[in-house]
Design an enzyme around this catalytic site. Structure first.
Site, short mmCIF file in Angstrom:
data_model
loop_
_atom_site.label_atom_id
_atom_site.label_comp_id
_atom_site.label_asym_id
_atom_site.label_seq_id
_atom_site.Cartn_x
_atom_site.Cartn_y
_atom_site.Cartn_z
N GLU A 204 0.83 -1.21 0.00
CA GLU A 204 0.00 0.00 0.00
C GLU A 204 0.87 1.26 0.00
O GLU A 204 1.85 1.35 0.74
CB GLU A 204 -0.89 -0.02 1.25
N CYS B 276 -5.76 -2.98 1.81
CA CYS B 276 -5.60 -3.11 3.26
C CYS B 276 -6.94 -3.30 3.99
O CYS B 276 -7.56 -4.35 3.89
CB CYS B 276 -4.84 -1.90 3.80
N LYS C 158 -9.12 3.40 -2.39
CA LYS C 158 -9.50 2.72 -1.15
C LYS C 158 -10.81 3.26 -0.61
O LYS C 158 -10.99 4.47 -0.43
CB LYS C 158 -8.37 2.90 -0.12
#
Length: 252
Positions: free
Chosen positions: A41, A142, A109
């Site tokens: 990430e 994540c 994200k």
């Protein structure tokens, strides 16, 4: 289909080092027949950088073009997490460049983690799915992969593998040990979860990057040092697939 991931220490805002490390890992993954390599990430410029907004990059920036060229040179797809600048907004993003160097997906994200991410980033609003190696795959980043509704939604769309850059830090070792394999098993998807190792400013990363198969089997897992993982994703066995989605009884 073979998937690969690179677990490394933070590039610490050294973009030339970040790209060179990615190119080396990509060359090795390609030599072993991987369809794609996944990086951690915010690999560009590193997850826990104090000046991250100033270092954010547009999708057409030189470092990302360099990595797209590397994907083309090695005929292997590459997923790279990066801080994306789009006008006055900042996103925690992951781009996937195909084996021809073309952009397959740019994902932002959805589930931002903690006060710092919420202060820095605008959350994404959509999934990104695309064909790879004859299968439908998707990107999550994540914290996204810890949310069963997101994994279920992708599985319901026919996704068979999730490529997930991450920056999982101490003390959350349960994510690499239990959560990711459980998500894979419960939804019949493979997950390639690429984490950092080592420390970055006040964060210590737990390592433990892994490739989980569609029945929750851990096909490959790193320790707490830099590592390149490659694993063949097995076919799904209908007799072993979870039937949770079909069996769920909603309580009103």
């Amino acid at each position: 289909m073979k998937l690969a991931l690179w677990q490394g220490t933070s590039p610490a805002a050294d973009l030339d080092r970040a790209c060179a490390e990615a190119e080396t890992a990509l060359a090795a993954a390609a030599a072993m027949g991987a369809a794609a390599l996944v990086l951690p990430e915010l690999w560009l410029p590193g997850y826990n950088r104090p000046d991250l907004p100033a270092r954010a990059l547009p999708l057409d920036s030189a470092p990302l073009r360099r990595l797209a060229s590397a994907a083309r040179a090695h005929a292997t797809a590459l997923v790279v997490g990066y801080a994306e600048r789009d006008g006055d907004r900042l996103y925690n993003s992951a781009a996937c460049f195909g084996a021809d160097g073309g952009l397959l997906a740019n994902y932002r994200k959805v589930q931002l983690y903690g006060p710092r991410e919420h202060a820095l980033f605008t959350p994404g609003r959509s999934f990104a799915t695309f064909p790879l190696g004859g299968q439908t795959v998707a990107l999550l980043i994540c914290y996204d992969v810890e949310f069963a509704p997101h994994v279920k939604a992708l599985a319901d769309r026919g996704v068979r593998a999730i490529l997930a850059p991450t920056a999982n830090m101490a003390p959350f070792t349960h994510v690499v040990r239990h959560t990711v394999p459980a998500m894979a098993a419960n939804h019949g998807v493979s997950i390639a979860y690429a984490n950092y190792c080592g420390s970055e400013d006040d964060l210590t990363y737990v390592g433990g990057s892994l490739i989980a198969g569609p029945h929750g089997e851990v096909l490959a897992q790193a320790g707490d040092h830099p590592a390149l993982l490659i694993a063949e994703i097995p076919p799904r066995d209908p007799a072993r697939l979870s039937t949770q989605s079909a069996d769920l009884r909603a309580i009103e």
